[in-house]
Scaffold this active site. Sequence first.
Site, mmCIF file in Angstrom:
data_model
loop_
_atom_site.group_PDB
_atom_site.id
_atom_site.type_symbol
_atom_site.label_atom_id
_atom_site.label_comp_id
_atom_site.label_asym_id
_atom_site.label_seq_id
_atom_site.Cartn_x
_atom_site.Cartn_y
_atom_site.Cartn_z
ATOM 1 N N HIS A 24 1.019 -1.238 0.051
ATOM 2 C CA HIS A 24 -0.119 0.106 0.042
ATOM 3 C C HIS A 24 0.825 1.169 -0.098
ATOM 4 C CE1 HIS A 24 -3.179 -2.675 2.138
ATOM 5 N NE2 HIS A 24 -3.441 -2.559 1.045
ATOM 6 N N ARG A 97 -2.418 -5.933 -8.564
ATOM 7 C CA ARG A 97 -1.241 -6.928 -8.260
ATOM 8 C C ARG A 97 -1.230 -7.932 -9.298
ATOM 9 N NH1 ARG A 97 -3.872 -8.379 -2.887
ATOM 10 N NH2 ARG A 97 -5.636 -8.222 -4.281
ATOM 11 N N SER A 135 -3.502 -7.771 3.179
ATOM 12 C CA SER A 135 -3.571 -7.687 4.443
ATOM 13 C C SER A 135 -3.917 -8.999 5.071
ATOM 14 C CB SER A 135 -4.555 -6.492 4.583
ATOM 15 O OG SER A 135 -4.115 -5.455 4.194
HETATM 16 N N1 COA Z 1 -0.004 -4.300 -1.799
HETATM 17 C C1 COA Z 1 -0.568 -4.942 -0.820
HETATM 18 N N2 COA Z 1 -1.712 -5.339 -0.888
HETATM 19 C C2 COA Z 1 -2.536 -4.933 -1.463
HETATM 20 C C3 COA Z 1 -2.467 -3.947 -2.378
HETATM 21 C C4 COA Z 1 -1.191 -3.525 -2.764
HETATM 22 N N3 COA Z 1 -0.739 -2.694 -3.489
HETATM 23 N N4 COA Z 1 -3.442 -3.740 -2.863
HETATM 24 C C5 COA Z 1 -4.545 -4.163 -2.369
HETATM 25 N N5 COA Z 1 -3.942 -5.193 -1.670
HETATM 26 C C6 COA Z 1 -4.756 -5.978 -0.676
HETATM 27 C C7 COA Z 1 -5.563 -5.366 0.346
HETATM 28 O O1 COA Z 1 -4.530 -5.365 1.520
HETATM 29 C C8 COA Z 1 -6.571 -6.360 0.557
HETATM 30 O O2 COA Z 1 -6.250 -7.374 1.173
HETATM 31 P P1 COA Z 1 -7.284 -8.205 2.196
HETATM 32 O O3 COA Z 1 -8.434 -8.594 1.254
HETATM 33 O O4 COA Z 1 -6.547 -9.417 2.785
HETATM 34 O O5 COA Z 1 -7.904 -7.385 3.521
HETATM 35 C C9 COA Z 1 -6.929 -7.059 -0.811
HETATM 36 O O6 COA Z 1 -5.658 -6.660 -1.454
HETATM 37 C C10 COA Z 1 -7.900 -6.247 -1.359
HETATM 38 O O7 COA Z 1 -7.921 -4.875 -1.600
HETATM 39 P P2 COA Z 1 -8.871 -4.075 -1.951
HETATM 40 O O8 COA Z 1 -9.477 -4.385 -3.220
HETATM 41 O O9 COA Z 1 -8.504 -2.408 -2.142
HETATM 42 O O10 COA Z 1 -10.126 -4.170 -0.960
HETATM 43 P P3 COA Z 1 -10.217 -3.274 0.410
HETATM 44 O O11 COA Z 1 -11.291 -4.089 1.112
HETATM 45 O O12 COA Z 1 -8.897 -2.841 0.846
HETATM 46 O O13 COA Z 1 -10.815 -1.961 -0.182
HETATM 47 C C11 COA Z 1 -12.847 -0.674 -1.087
HETATM 48 C C12 COA Z 1 -12.202 -2.046 -0.930
HETATM 49 C C13 COA Z 1 -12.541 -0.263 0.311
HETATM 50 C C14 COA Z 1 -12.138 0.114 -1.871
HETATM 51 C C15 COA Z 1 -14.360 -0.800 -1.467
HETATM 52 O O14 COA Z 1 -14.712 -1.603 -0.634
HETATM 53 C C16 COA Z 1 -14.958 0.540 -1.331
HETATM 54 O O15 COA Z 1 -14.914 1.412 -2.288
HETATM 55 N N6 COA Z 1 -15.822 0.800 -0.373
HETATM 56 C C17 COA Z 1 -16.592 2.001 -0.055
HETATM 57 C C18 COA Z 1 -18.243 1.663 -0.501
HETATM 58 C C19 COA Z 1 -18.441 1.771 -2.070
HETATM 59 O O16 COA Z 1 -18.506 2.678 -2.413
HETATM 60 N N7 COA Z 1 -18.626 0.439 -2.325
HETATM 61 C C20 COA Z 1 -19.126 0.419 -4.007
HETATM 62 C C21 COA Z 1 -17.880 0.295 -4.605
HETATM 63 S S1 COA Z 1 -18.251 0.178 -6.415
#
Ligand code: COA
Length: 178
Positions: A24, A97, A135
């Site tokens: 991140h 990723r 994560s």
């Molecule tokens: N390096 C390391 N890990 C990474 C990474 C990176 N560059 N990018 C992503 N990851 C990991 C994250 O840690 C996460 O791990 P986990 O699933 O074990 O927790 C996984 O990859 C998925 O990441 P991500 O897709 O960013 O999921 P998230 O839960 O962190 O975020 C939101 C998702 C919050 C962006 C999305 O749910 C959101 O927009 N929520 C707001 C509500 C909303 O508007 N919803 C409608 C969306 S259309």
Amino acid sequence: MAAGAGEVRRAVYPGSFDPPTLGHLDIISRAARLFDELIVAVAVNAQKKPLFTLEERVAMLQECCQHLPNVRVVPLQGLLARFAQSVGACVIVRGLRAVSDFEYEFQMASMNRQLAPEVDTCFLMTHQQYAFLSSSIVKEVARLGGDVSQLVPPNVHARLTQRFAAESAGEATPATNL
Ligand code: COA
């Protein structure tokens, strides 16, 4: 992208960051170079049961981003697209990723475009060193006593160590609020 000449180019980098990893931080530091302002939005992901509270996740990221003057870390509750509009962001930043990320990201970017057509999604390829990282995998390894010090910033490592030490001593409960 919506920002015109002379306007501040503001981007939002959303995630649940439970906890933040060096993957991140790689995306944050690169996005901070690309945009005038970067808002890291720490979200409540209803699909996930977090280890750290929203406040803890915001605090960890604020500590990690202290050296980046154009980065702000804020909690995000509600729709990302609406939040991006409310802060005047022209871009949502996402890290990619692997190919397996594409389908979900495509769906999310399409929905966000539907909700906020003036906000574009910009994808940065995650550094190959962190392409396998999530994560969840960090938490699993740390919980079982594995060394994650090369995968997370030092302040996050300290909090993980503390949390799991307390958990194994039977003191801690996982974050239940958010
Ligand atoms: N390096 C390391 N890990 C990474 C990474 C990176 N560059 N990018 C992503 N990851 C990991 C994250 O840690 C996460 O791990 P986990 O699933 O074990 O927790 C996984 O990859 C998925 O990441 P991500 O897709 O960013 O999921 P998230 O839960 O962190 O975020 C939101 C998702 C919050 C962006 C999305 O749910 C959101 O927009 N929520 C707001 C509500 C909303 O508007 N919803 C409608 C969306 S259309």
